[in-house]
Design a protein around this motif. Structure first.
Motif, PDB file in Angstrom:
ATOM      1  N   ARG A   1     -42.256  15.141  20.935  1.00 25.56           N
ATOM      2  CA  ARG A   1     -41.268  14.501  19.855  1.00 25.56           C
ATOM      3  C   ARG A   1     -40.226  13.626  20.175  1.00 25.56           C
ATOM      4  O   ARG A   1     -40.040  12.799  19.536  1.00 25.56           O
TER       5      ARG A   1
ATOM      6  N   THR B   1     -40.003  15.944  25.608  1.00 27.34           N
ATOM      7  CA  THR B   1     -41.076  16.325  24.785  1.00 27.34           C
ATOM      8  C   THR B   1     -41.745  15.314  24.192  1.00 27.34           C
ATOM      9  O   THR B   1     -41.307  14.087  24.147  1.00 27.34           O
TER      10      THR B   1
ATOM     11  N   ASP C   1     -44.002  19.614  20.545  1.00 22.87           N
ATOM     12  CA  ASP C   1     -42.725  20.035  21.227  1.00 22.87           C
ATOM     13  C   ASP C   1     -43.289  20.235  22.661  1.00 22.87           C
ATOM     14  O   ASP C   1     -42.575  20.808  23.780  1.00 22.87           O
TER      15      ASP C   1
ATOM     16  N   GLU D   1     -48.114  23.635  22.234  1.00 24.30           N
ATOM     17  CA  GLU D   1     -46.892  23.607  21.736  1.00 24.30           C
ATOM     18  C   GLU D   1     -46.757  22.215  20.846  1.00 24.30           C
ATOM     19  O   GLU D   1     -45.715  21.764  20.390  1.00 24.30           O
TER      20      GLU D   1
END
Length: 722
Positions: free
Chosen positions: A568, A566, A604, A601
């Protein structure tokens, strides 16, 4: 291959269990032909009667038998038979003693059988002594003096010794059968009892063989898989420790093949080794021992079969071995071509070279196919030849054994057992042959794996780092550094000497191929300097552990690299203890927050392998955010702003300047606009420093820099700067 055997040490316990199970399995396997022989010889032909040592003999019959025995033989029989009422009952004896009793009783029973039959001659069985026709020989023997009877019996025994043992056995068995019938024993039930008992034992052995085989397979697969896991781990750890020099020695495609296909070949070999290589010799040696006990006169047949098999194996080895050595290299080549084509699809389409690349792939694919076909043809020829040898040997055994059965030197069951043992021995060699075909390829794979494991990285990591100088924290110093790539005749960099300090931005610029990226790659020790030294925090980088050195750096490569996961996970890749605020701050500084916020998202959102689902500029900004989130002492940007537009570049550098006030920033750039406000600009020309200073100073004092600037800036901008 032997070098990889050390990885089996930790599984010695499981291997010992495998060996024990193999011996149990082999023992049961080798027992089955003997029971098959007994079922035919004893269960069918002899009605379940094992030998002349009957379980019970009537007193009347035993008295007659004793009459036809020597004194010594009678003492032996009386030692193991006890008179219980009207029957002599045999005590439990071992196999050797029972054989001795059978031999003694068998000869006497044969003589007694001959005497009790209708007398058609006036001679005794020995053909020596004349008696009147119609006279009972037994009464005559009782009336004889003991010495004369002993002499007559000795002469008769000499005649029996010349007769085939099977004739004596069969005659004595017929006598015992008549004796049992006379005792009122149901011979059909007696025979069925023996057959069911032998069949039950064989079924038990079969169950044990099945259980042992399942356990051996399970444990073998477990050990082989565990060793493969350990090898993959070792190979991965070694590859991760490689410098760029080692990566140039082993291509990426080759490293992937060695980590997957080669290790899989070794895994298959280990599985076969435990299940076949260890088992085949046990079966072969055990079969030979059993054959020698069955009929030693026909062992030459086995020697002939083994010789023929070995000849076939040697021929196949001579033909197939060279091809095995090139097989893995061809797999490397196919992987390399496939990888290049898949990575370069946009370029291939842009230049319309699909046909050329298709031909290149077809060439690599066909080369691998032809080699595989050749190897498989060798295996294809091997099996029919081996089956021809096995069937031919079977026919030969039956042919020779038929003569033995005809002259009474062999029984049908013994012939069947001999065939089974011979097939076991031949199959053992056949299994070893099959492994020997697989072994060369596995050996080549093992050598390729060992080549990686034995490669010593050029970059030597120290066990512990030297203490750094707190006053020099964040300082990067090049002291007369020169560098040449391994195997190169000329230096790429020569006498590089400068210092980059915290709170300052040091920029490196120069023409293409002048060594800019090479210079910054020396700081994290992707290569080691040829001459001079590089200091970080006042300590030579060679005196810092690679972990400690890299922990001080925030590195952004020229080509942005993202990992599957992701957004992140990519931003926080080097900051495991970072907070949500740190991540957002890094994204904002790198000018990545806006496009991240637009995603459903957000942080994410998934990143595909290689970051193919984001643009080049987005990938570059995420790479920069990853370095910022780590909060290092030293930032290294290797032409990391080239994929950004001018506006984003200006905003990002402005935000980055505020974030890196206390950090050392080193920027490799192609665009003058990126480094206009750098505190120190280093100009490289053909691997040497052509000038050091600010933008204004270099325009006045460095011709190389002026030429670069004039190619990118207008005359008005140049005049303004001057």
């Amino acid at each position: 291959m032997l070098k990889l055997m050390k990885y089996l040490k930790k599984y010695a316990g499981m291997i010992a269990v495998i060996v024990v199970l193999l011996f149990i399995q082999a023992s049961c396997d080798l027992s089955l032909p003997e029971y098959t022989s007994n079922i035919v010889n004893i269960g069918i032909q002899q009605s379940g009667i094992e030998d002349a040592a009957a379980d019970t003999i009537r007193q009347e019959t035993m008295d007659q038998i004793f009459l036809l025995m020597s004194k010594e033989d009678r003492e032996v029989v009386e030692q193991y038979y006890t008179l219980e009422g009207e029957l002599w009952t045999r005590q439990k004896t071992d196999k050797e003693t029972r054989g001795q009793l059978s031999q003694i009783l068998g000869k006497s029973m044969l003589m007694l059988e001959g005497m009790t039959q209708e007398i058609k001659t006036d001679k005794l069985p020995d053909g020596k002594m004349q008696i009147p026709q119609g006279t009972d020989p037994l009464k005559l023997l009782r009336a004889m003096p003991e010495e004369q009877r002993e002499e007559m019996l000795a002469q008769t025994y000499e005649t029996f010794d010349k007769m085939p043992e099977s004739i004596i056995t069969q005659s004595s068995i017929a006598f015992v059968k008549q004796e049992y019938e006379a005792q009122g024993i149901d011979m059909e039930e007696f025979q069925n009892h023996y057959l069911f008992k032998a069949g039950a034992v064989m079924l038990g052995y079969a169950i044990v063989i099945m259980a042992a085989a399942v356990m051996v397979t399970f444990l073998s697969c477990r050990v082989a898989a565990a060793v493969s896991r350990d090898l993959r781990k070792k190979v991965f750890e070694k590859v991760v420790s490689f410098s760029s020099a080692e990566f140039n020695q082993f291509s990426t495609a080759s490293l992937i093949t060695r980590s997957t296909n080669d290790i899989q070949q070794v895994q298959m070999m280990l599985m076969m080794m435990f299940r076949i290589v260890l088992y085949a010799p046990i079966m072969g040696i055990g079969g030979i021992i059993k054959v020698l006990n069955t009929n030693a006169k026909m062992t030459w047949v086995i020697a002939l079969a083994v010789g023929m098999i070995m000849a076939v194996v040697l021929i196949l080895f001579a033909v197939a071995m060279p091809r095995f050595k090139v097989l893995q290299k061809l797999i490397d080549r196919l992987n390399l071509v496939t990888r290049e084509i898949l990575q370069g699809i946009p370029v291939i389409r842009a230049f319309s070279t699909q046909k050329r690349e298709k031909e290149r792939f077809t060439d690599a694919n066909n080369s691998l196919m032809k080699t595989n076909l050749f190897v498989n043809r060798c295996m294809t020829f091997m099996m029919p030849i081996m089956m021809f040898i096995m069937n031919g040997i079977t026919v030969l055994i039956v042919w020779k054994g038929a003569y033995g059965i005809d002259d009474g030197s062999m029984q049908v069951g013994d012939l069947m057992a001999f065939i089974q043992y011979t097939m076991m021995i031949i199959m053992s060699f056949l299994m070893i042959t099959m492994i020997s075909i697989m072994l060369p390829r596995a050996s080549v794979s093992a050598d390729r794996i060992t080549e990686i494991l034995d490669t010593e990285p050029v970059l030597k990591d120290v066990p512990t780092s030297k203490d750094t100088d707190s006053k020099a924290a964040g300082v990067v110093q090049f002291r007369h550094v020169s560098f040449a790539y391994p195997g190169a005749d000329e230096n790429v960099l020569t006498d590089i000497d400068f210092t980059a300090r915290p709170g300052e931005t040091t920029a490196i610029i120069g023409s293409t191929g002048c060594g800019k990226s090479t210079l910054v790659n020396l700081i994290p020790r992707f290569y080691d300097v040829t001459e001079g030294e590089i200091l970080v925090d006042g300590v030579n980088v060679k005196d810092l552990t690679l972990h400690d050195l890299h922990d001080k750096l925030g590195y952004v490569p020229q080509k942005g690299v993202l990992f599957s996961g992701t957004i992140r996970s990519n931003i926080m890749y080097g900051a495991d203890d970072g907070t949500e605020e740190d991540m957002e701050k890094a994204a904002k500084i790198a000018q990545a927050y806006d496009f991240i916020s637009e995603k459903i998202e957000q942080f994410d959102s998934p990143i595909s392998q290689g970051g193919t689902n984001v643009s080049g500029g987005q990938k570059q900004r995420l790479s920069i955010a990853r370095a910022i989130a780590k909060k290092p002492e030293i930032y290294i940007f290797d032409d990391s702003f080239s994929a950004l537009d001018y506006k984003t570049d200006v905003v990002l550098r402005s935000a980055l300047k505020k974030e890196t006030d206390n950090a050392t920033t080193i920027i490799v750039a192609q665009r003058i606009s990126t480094i206009l406000h750098a505190d120190q600009i280093i100009v490289l020309d053909e691997g040497k420093i052509a000038g050091i200073g600010t933008h204004e100073e270099l325009l006045k004092n460095c011709e190389t820099y002026y030429q670069i600037a004039s190619s990118q800036l207008s005359k008005e901008e140049l005049n303004h700067e001057q």
